[in-house]
Design a protein around this motif. Structure first.
Motif, PDB file in Angstrom:
ATOM      1  N   MET A 107       4.989   7.028  46.159  1.00 17.85           N
ATOM      2  CA  MET A 107       3.860   7.932  46.259  1.00 17.85           C
ATOM      3  C   MET A 107       4.324   9.325  46.654  1.00 17.85           C
ATOM      4  O   MET A 107       5.323   9.486  47.336  1.00 17.85           O
ATOM      5  N   ARG A 108       3.558  10.303  46.199  1.00 15.76           N
ATOM      6  CA  ARG A 108       3.941  11.679  46.414  1.00 15.76           C
ATOM      7  C   ARG A 108       3.997  11.991  47.898  1.00 15.76           C
ATOM      8  O   ARG A 108       3.117  11.632  48.658  1.00 15.76           O
ATOM      9  N   GLU A 109       5.014  12.702  48.309  1.00 15.18           N
ATOM     10  CA  GLU A 109       5.242  12.938  49.728  1.00 15.18           C
ATOM     11  C   GLU A 109       4.846  14.354  50.147  1.00 15.18           C
ATOM     12  O   GLU A 109       5.651  15.139  50.631  1.00 15.18           O
ATOM     13  N   VAL A 110       3.605  14.745  49.903  1.00 15.92           N
ATOM     14  CA  VAL A 110       3.102  16.022  50.388  1.00 15.92           C
ATOM     15  C   VAL A 110       1.919  15.706  51.278  1.00 15.92           C
ATOM     16  O   VAL A 110       0.990  15.031  50.873  1.00 15.92           O
ATOM     17  N   ASN A 111       1.926  16.176  52.519  1.00 15.03           N
ATOM     18  CA  ASN A 111       0.924  15.715  53.467  1.00 15.03           C
ATOM     19  C   ASN A 111       0.645  16.795  54.491  1.00 15.03           C
ATOM     20  O   ASN A 111       1.514  17.582  54.835  1.00 15.03           O
ATOM     21  N   VAL A 112      -0.604  16.837  54.973  1.00 14.74           N
ATOM     22  CA  VAL A 112      -0.942  17.789  56.022  1.00 14.74           C
ATOM     23  C   VAL A 112      -0.160  17.492  57.287  1.00 14.74           C
ATOM     24  O   VAL A 112      -0.031  18.358  58.151  1.00 14.74           O
TER      25      VAL A 112
ATOM     26  N   GLU B  35      -8.603   2.994  52.258  1.00 15.38           N
ATOM     27  CA  GLU B  35      -8.995   3.349  53.619  1.00 15.38           C
ATOM     28  C   GLU B  35      -7.969   4.299  54.232  1.00 15.38           C
ATOM     29  O   GLU B  35      -8.312   5.258  54.923  1.00 15.38           O
ATOM     30  N   ILE B  36      -6.693   3.999  54.002  1.00 15.71           N
ATOM     31  CA  ILE B  36      -5.585   4.852  54.451  1.00 15.71           C
ATOM     32  C   ILE B  36      -4.658   5.053  53.258  1.00 15.71           C
ATOM     33  O   ILE B  36      -4.392   4.118  52.504  1.00 15.71           O
ATOM     34  N   TYR B  37      -4.174   6.287  53.082  1.00 12.19           N
ATOM     35  CA  TYR B  37      -3.279   6.588  51.963  1.00 12.19           C
ATOM     36  C   TYR B  37      -2.217   7.562  52.463  1.00 12.19           C
ATOM     37  O   TYR B  37      -2.499   8.401  53.326  1.00 12.19           O
ATOM     38  N   PRO B  38      -0.981   7.469  51.934  1.00 12.76           N
ATOM     39  CA  PRO B  38       0.102   8.288  52.473  1.00 12.76           C
ATOM     40  C   PRO B  38      -0.044   9.788  52.213  1.00 12.76           C
ATOM     41  O   PRO B  38       0.668  10.590  52.807  1.00 12.76           O
ATOM     42  N   THR B  39      -0.933  10.181  51.305  1.00 14.97           N
ATOM     43  CA  THR B  39      -1.151  11.589  51.000  1.00 14.97           C
ATOM     44  C   THR B  39      -2.650  11.866  51.013  1.00 14.97           C
ATOM     45  O   THR B  39      -3.457  10.958  50.813  1.00 14.97           O
ATOM     46  N   PRO B  40      -3.051  13.116  51.227  1.00 15.76           N
ATOM     47  CA  PRO B  40      -4.482  13.429  51.395  1.00 15.76           C
ATOM     48  C   PRO B  40      -5.252  13.501  50.087  1.00 15.76           C
ATOM     49  O   PRO B  40      -5.814  14.535  49.716  1.00 15.76           O
ATOM     50  N   MET B  41      -5.322  12.378  49.373  1.00 15.13           N
ATOM     51  CA  MET B  41      -6.007  12.353  48.085  1.00 15.13           C
ATOM     52  C   MET B  41      -7.527  12.352  48.225  1.00 15.13           C
ATOM     53  O   MET B  41      -8.239  12.348  47.227  1.00 15.13           O
ATOM     54  N   ASN B  42      -8.024  12.341  49.457  1.00 18.11           N
ATOM     55  CA  ASN B  42      -9.470  12.485  49.675  1.00 18.11           C
ATOM     56  C   ASN B  42      -9.884  13.955  49.781  1.00 18.11           C
ATOM     57  O   ASN B  42     -11.052  14.260  50.030  1.00 18.11           O
ATOM     58  N   ASP B  43      -8.930  14.858  49.569  1.00 20.40           N
ATOM     59  CA  ASP B  43      -9.172  16.293  49.661  1.00 20.40           C
ATOM     60  C   ASP B  43      -9.150  16.892  48.253  1.00 20.40           C
ATOM     61  O   ASP B  43      -8.093  16.971  47.623  1.00 20.40           O
TER      62      ASP B  43
ATOM     63  N   ASN C 241       7.741   1.155  54.298  1.00 21.24           N
ATOM     64  CA  ASN C 241       7.991   2.481  53.738  1.00 21.24           C
ATOM     65  C   ASN C 241       6.947   3.521  54.122  1.00 21.24           C
ATOM     66  O   ASN C 241       7.283   4.651  54.436  1.00 21.24           O
ATOM     67  N   CYS C 242       5.663   3.134  54.071  1.00 22.07           N
ATOM     68  CA  CYS C 242       4.612   4.136  54.308  1.00 22.07           C
ATOM     69  C   CYS C 242       3.329   3.473  54.787  1.00 22.07           C
ATOM     70  O   CYS C 242       3.123   2.271  54.614  1.00 22.07           O
ATOM     71  N   ASN C 243       2.478   4.294  55.390  1.00 20.25           N
ATOM     72  CA  ASN C 243       1.171   3.826  55.839  1.00 20.25           C
ATOM     73  C   ASN C 243       0.215   3.800  54.659  1.00 20.25           C
ATOM     74  O   ASN C 243      -0.073   4.836  54.050  1.00 20.25           O
TER      75      ASN C 243
END
Length: 286
Positions: A1-6, A155-163, A266-268
């Motif tokens: 998954m893409r690793e760009v995050n707030v 519910e939880i995703y490694p990147t802010p795809m809810n934005d 690996n990731c949340n």
């Protein structure tokens, strides 16, 4: 998954004998070395300094073929192989752990069993019909509806795809999205995140509303993305799928991707740190 995050900070760290692109990924509690040149021992020393400064429990390095044994000697473990990642040369994913709890998987044997079940499925490049659905390339105006889809599925995703602003930003750069619509509503989506420097792409952000699953929508979207990549002469295509998910692993196996290893915790995603499987395909051989 893409690793760009707030909750993520990208840096270029350099000294007289090395330079590296690092990602301080606070959300997923890990440090990633995405690219590097120079003295591997010096890179490792800088990694250890960063671990002293930040509460990361895992380090991930995409190693060149000539360096993975050196990383092994420094205490790293091999997890997965990105075949063809560096303009045709392989990248070795090496991991270093700072806590036993991060190193130990709670579901490894079950995931092995799931993988074996997946591999028993017949491979085919045939694409199911999309009767009742509209398949199309997404546009920036779809960002809000896409964000609603990801929020509904994860519910939880490694990147802010809810934005929606984040999704629109991805579309402006090197991400291609395809969607499936039903009665005018987006019910499934997937994207390709293109690395122009090394000519590879990660197929990611795969999501389908529960009531529209088992209709083969993801296979259709993946096939569309693959065609786009081939047109752009991007032949190294890979995806990182939840090791606990039979469905997504089955999609990539059926599309003739090869299983290339598993990343421990690996990731949340959903509600915990999860193991992820790596699937890689050389689209030039299609």
């Amino acid at each position: 998954m893409r690793e760009v995050n707030v909750m993520k900070e990208d840096r270029v760290v350099s000294s007289n004998d090395y330079t590296m692109d690092v990602s301080l990924d606070f959300f997923n509690e890990r440090l990633k070395v995405e690219d590097y040149r120079g003295n591997v021992a010096s890179i490792h020393k800088q990694v250890m300094r960063l671990l002293d400064e930040h509460p990361f429990t895992k380090v991930i390095v995409k190693s060149r073929q000539e360096d993975w044994k050196t990383f092994l000697e420094l205490g790293y473990q091999f997890e997965a192989l990105y075949t063809g990642y560096y303009n045709g040369s392989d990248a070795y994913s090496m991991a270093l752990f700072s806590e036993n709890s991060r190193r130990t998987s709670d579901y490894w044997i079950f995931e092995d069993e799931t993988l074996q079940q997946v591999k028993e499925i017949k491979c085919t490049l045939d694409v199911p019909s999309a009767s009742g659905y509209t398949i199309r390339k997404a546009e920036e105006k779809d960002a809000k509806e896409l964000s609603n889809l990801y929020q509904a599925v994860f519910e939880i995703y490694p990147t802010p795809m809810n934005d929606p602003d984040y999704i629109a930003k991805l579309m402006k750069h090197d991400s291609i999205f395809y969607v499936a619509e039903y009665e005018g509503k987006i019910v499934s989506a997937a994207s390709a995140d293109i690395n122009r420097k090394y000519h590879n792409a990660e197929l990611t952000d795969c999501a389908t509303l529960p009531e529209h699953r088992k209709n083969g929508l993801m296979k259709i979207l993946i096939a569309k993305l693959e065609n786009e990549l081939k047109e752009q002469k991007i032949f190294c295509s890979y995806s990182i799928a939840r090791a606990l998910s039979f469905g997504m692993n089955a999609v990539f196996h059926q599309r003739k991707y090869a299983y290339k290893g598993r990343f421990t915790k690996n990731c949340n995603i959903f509600n915990k740190l999860e193991d992820m499987n790596l699937w890689v395909c050389d689209l030039s051989r299609r």
